[in-house]
Scaffold this motif. Structure first.
Motif, PDB file in Angstrom:
ATOM      1  N   GLU A   1      39.988  62.604 -19.889  1.00 23.70           N
ATOM      2  CA  GLU A   1      40.438  63.752 -20.684  1.00 23.70           C
ATOM      3  C   GLU A   1      39.955  63.649 -22.126  1.00 23.70           C
ATOM      4  OE1 GLU A   1      44.642  63.815 -20.181  1.00 23.70           O
ATOM      5  OE2 GLU A   1      44.567  64.766 -18.198  1.00 23.70           O
ATOM      6  N   GLY A   2      39.981  62.445 -22.670  1.00 25.36           N
ATOM      7  CA  GLY A   2      39.514  62.267 -24.044  1.00 25.36           C
ATOM      8  C   GLY A   2      38.030  62.543 -24.177  1.00 25.36           C
ATOM      9  N   ASN A   3      37.252  62.070 -23.212  1.00 26.22           N
ATOM     10  CA  ASN A   3      35.809  62.321 -23.252  1.00 26.22           C
ATOM     11  C   ASN A   3      35.484  63.788 -23.023  1.00 26.22           C
ATOM     12  OD1 ASN A   3      33.941  59.751 -23.443  1.00 26.22           O
ATOM     13  ND2 ASN A   3      35.742  59.118 -22.309  1.00 26.22           N
TER      14      ASN A   3
ATOM     15  N   LYS B   1      37.318  66.261 -23.924  1.00 30.29           N
ATOM     16  CA  LYS B   1      37.665  66.956 -25.172  1.00 30.29           C
ATOM     17  C   LYS B   1      36.554  66.801 -26.211  1.00 30.29           C
ATOM     18  CE  LYS B   1      41.276  67.185 -28.727  1.00 30.29           C
ATOM     19  NZ  LYS B   1      42.582  66.626 -29.172  1.00 30.29           N
ATOM     20  N   VAL B   2      36.058  65.576 -26.335  1.00 34.15           N
ATOM     21  CA  VAL B   2      34.973  65.340 -27.297  1.00 34.15           C
ATOM     22  C   VAL B   2      33.719  66.110 -26.882  1.00 34.15           C
ATOM     23  CG1 VAL B   2      33.436  63.592 -28.263  1.00 34.15           C
ATOM     24  CG2 VAL B   2      35.860  63.086 -27.973  1.00 34.15           C
TER      25      VAL B   2
ATOM     26  N   ASN C   1      43.330  59.318 -18.859  1.00 37.28           N
ATOM     27  CA  ASN C   1      43.311  59.537 -20.307  1.00 37.28           C
ATOM     28  C   ASN C   1      41.898  59.420 -20.876  1.00 37.28           C
ATOM     29  OD1 ASN C   1      46.087  59.893 -20.343  1.00 37.28           O
ATOM     30  ND2 ASN C   1      46.513  57.726 -20.776  1.00 37.28           N
TER      31      ASN C   1
END
Length: 705
Positions: free
Chosen positions: A313-315, A317-318, A310
């Protein structure tokens, strides 16, 4: 011996402030310990994003007892004076004694003070040190009057495991000194009781906090390198980013993510800068040195497969959003040529009395062409073109977003516009060297452009009187001068600084070449500006060469040679040769002879009220040592002429070394102040010729030791 442990626990401290704050707090406490007479064996500061920590070991149980004598007024002095002395000393007259000092009888008080317990002294000392910590930025919170970098939650302060009996009054509430701390914000937020630094560090590690900053740094570096190696990649060296990231996490866990292939056609420098400045990501390289489509970020959580996925994936996306901006700028900027952007530079002020950036671009374009004519292999037309375009990327979107890419992006845009490779490379490196560790350009055109940019800045600001003063150097003129010194020295460029300064000055006064009228831009004349810069460069060269072990007085001696030495390559050759001469016995004795001759002439000229210079009359010689010295000086003078003309400074020093024997013999056998006035005058002139001859190589009067 006791151990003092202090922890100031707060919200996250900005990474750039942490190390200095920890060292400042350490000094504030230890200075006060010294002032209180409390010795200690060691003091160590630690810092994490949420805590400043100080451990002081080897403290005594109490302050030392103090016994001091104070002399008071003379016996029989007015009662008011005596009472004032007694009150200040805290004693009665019966506790004082009379002593005869040889200048009369005086009252003496013996003041004895028993040292206080260390535990009683420390609370006030610690509170005072906390209040004295200075932050670049601070804040108040709630209704408190106390200021700190971020809201302060507790003060742990224990002496050998026992909390100090003290508190920090914030204004609206009070933080009583305690023996408890907290672990990781999310992984272990419960309170933890501690009894010593070893206990504190161990329990915090169990609570997912690494107190030792160097240990956290090592965890980040080794973890990131292991992740990179597993993918056949290497971690790009970025010590500055590592220093920042270590201040963001208490439990560092590197994880790897991917960069979308759609962004990989954007210049690597732009991608790395975007990742670094916005997201604090580490970049990776492939085996051939290219930017890899991967990044490493440092999590502040313990490893967990689901959580790590997670986080990645979050990084990603940013990062996708950030790199979309970079790609947008890249695509948009290439829609216009660098040349088409030049008019926009006229809307940007370089400095009030030095015109616009457009003016500077026109000046350095002309100056680069002038310099190219003095640099082997440099094409003047390419140098003019490169310098004219060098500032154009300042008005691009990419450089507007990432100012640190100026010059670098200019190269890419120049390549896209079809400019010559020499032009593109010169644009990229024209700011170099920006620091002592920065590489100098070596290509002839690039050297011309880099020199032109720095010389224009130096001459401009010296011309209007904006020179460095003390520690202030708002226009980085010291750095610019060192850049010129390195460019010239590392490329072996034979360049007259006087001529270069003069050419730059003339351009500043020529409106057709981006300058302004003399009345508008200058407060110093051409000669004043050049002479000021030569003196400035002498100081900068001393700083530069001192790091290489070269004596500063030798540099001053060479700069002080008659006519001034302004060729930095020749100057270095002179300095090295002079250093070699003075490192030998002949050179050291020759210097002593020079000083003796110069001192005699100076003293006699002051006594006589006129100079003793001019030609020596050989018919007045009546001792062989006079004629031997005159012949040696004539021979040395002839040898110096040919040696200096061909930069044969080793030969020049050898010619001077051969003067040692005749000079020593002269002083041993000849009386300068002869009874005959004509003979005396002639001998003083002969001594004057020693200085005149030797000063052709260097100003020996400036040599120390």
């Amino acid at each position: 011996m006791a151990e003092l442990l202090i922890e100031l626990f707060s919200e996250e401290i900005p990474a750039r402030m942490q190390v200095r704050a920890a060292e400042d707090f350490k000094k504030l406490v230890t200075d006060r310990l010294d002032g209180a007479g409390l010795s200690y064996t060691s003091a160590a500061a630690h810092v994490t994003p949420r805590r400043l920590v100080l451990v002081v070991d080897g403290l005594p149980d109490k302050q030392p007892d103090i016994r001091e004598e104070r002399r008071g007024p003379r016996v029989g002095a007015p009662d008011k004076a005596v009472q004032g002395f007694l009150g200040a000393a805290g004693v009665t007259l019966e506790q004082c004694e009379k002593r005869d000092t040889g200048k009369g009888e005086f009252w003496f008080a013996i003041v004895e003070k028993t040292g206080s317990a260390t535990a009683d002294v420390l609370p006030g000392l610690v509170e005072e040190a906390i209040r004295a910590v200075s932050w670049p930025k601070s804040m108040r919170w709630a209704r408190n009057s106390f200021r700190w970098v971020r809201p302060l939650h507790h003060v742990l302060a224990i002496l050998d495991g026992v909390p100090l009996d003290g508190a920090l009054d914030l204004g609206d509430w009070v933080l009583t000194f305690c023996a408890e701390t907290k672990g990781h914000r999310f992984l272990a937020p419960a309170s933890i009781s501690v009894s010593s630094f070893a206990d504190y560090a161990a329990k915090l590690r169990d609570a997912h906090v690494i107190v030792d900053r160097d240990a956290r740094k090592a965890m980040i570096a080794s973890g990131a390198q292991a992740l990179a190696a597993a993918e056949g990649l290497t971690l790009r060296d970025d010590p500055g980013l590592l220093e920042e990231v270590v201040g963001l996490v208490e439990w560092p866990q590197p994880v790897m993510g991917s960069i979308d292939a759609a962004f990989m056609d954007v210049p690597a420098e732009a991608l790395v800068t975007s990742m670094r400045s916005h997201q604090k990501y580490f970049a990776l390289s492939t085996a051939d040195g290219a930017l890899a489509p991967r990044f490493i970020t440092v999590s502040n959580m313990r490893p967990d497969p689901v959580r790590d996925t997670n986080i990645v994936e979050g990084n990603e996306k940013v990062l996708r959003a950030r790199l979309s901006d970079a790609k947008f700028f890249w695509d948009q900027d290439r829609a216009e040529t660098l040349e088409s952007r030049l008019l926009a530079l006229d809307a940007i002020t370089f400095y009030d009395r030095l015109g616009t950036v457009g003016d500077k671009a026109r000046r350095i374009s002309a100056l680069a062409a002038w310099l190219a004519g003095r640099i082997d292999g440099a094409d003047a037309s390419l140098a003019r073109r490169a310098a004219g375009l060098a500032k154009a990327d300042l008005v691009t979107g990419m450089v507007g977003e990432f100012p640190e890419l100026q010059g670098i992006m200019g190269r890419y845009y120049a390549q896209h516009d079809g400019e010559a490779a020499e032009v593109a490379d010169a644009i990229a490196s024209h700011y170099a060297p920006a620091g002592p560790s920065d590489a100098c350009p070596t290509a002839p055109v690039a050297v011309a452009v880099a020199l032109a940019d720095k010389l224009d800045t130096l001459v401009g600001f010296f011309g209007i009187g904006q020179t460095p003063t003390g520690s202030r150097d708002p226009f980085a003129l010291r750095r610019a001068a060192l850049g010129v010194i390195r460019l010239v020295g590392e490329t072996g460029l034979r360049l007259s600084l006087k001529d270069a300064f003069g050419a730059a000055y003339d351009l500043h006064c020529n409106p057709e070449e981006g300058g302004r009228t003399a009345g508008e831009s200058q407060i110093a004349t051409r000669d004043e500006t050049i002479n000021g810069l030569l003196s400035f460069f002498a100081d900068r060269l001393q700083v530069h060469l001192r790091g290489e072990g070269v004596r500063h007085d030798l540099i001053a001696a060479v700069f002080g040679v008659d006519g001034g030495e302004d060729d930095l390559v020749r100057l270095r050759l002179r300095v090295d040769a002079l250093s070699g001469l003075l490192g030998e016995a002949d050179g050291a004795n020759l210097l002593a002879g020079y000083r003796r001759a110069a001192n005699i002439v100076r003293i006699e000229e002051k006594k006589d009220g006129h100079r003793h210079d001019g030609s020596v009359d050989t018919t007045l010689f009546n001792q062989n040592e006079e004629s031997d010295l005159a012949d040696a000086l004539a021979k040395a003078d002839d040898g110096l002429g040919s040696a200096l003309a061909s930069d044969g400074f080793g030969d020049a020093m050898q010619a001077l070394a051969e003067l040692r024997g005749p000079i020593d013999a002269f002083f041993e056998q000849v009386t300068v102040n002869a009874d005959d006035a004509a003979t005396r005058e002639n001998r003083l002139k002969l001594l004057g010729q020693i200085a005149a001859t030797m000063n052709r190589v260097a100003d020996f009067s400036r040599i120390e030791g």
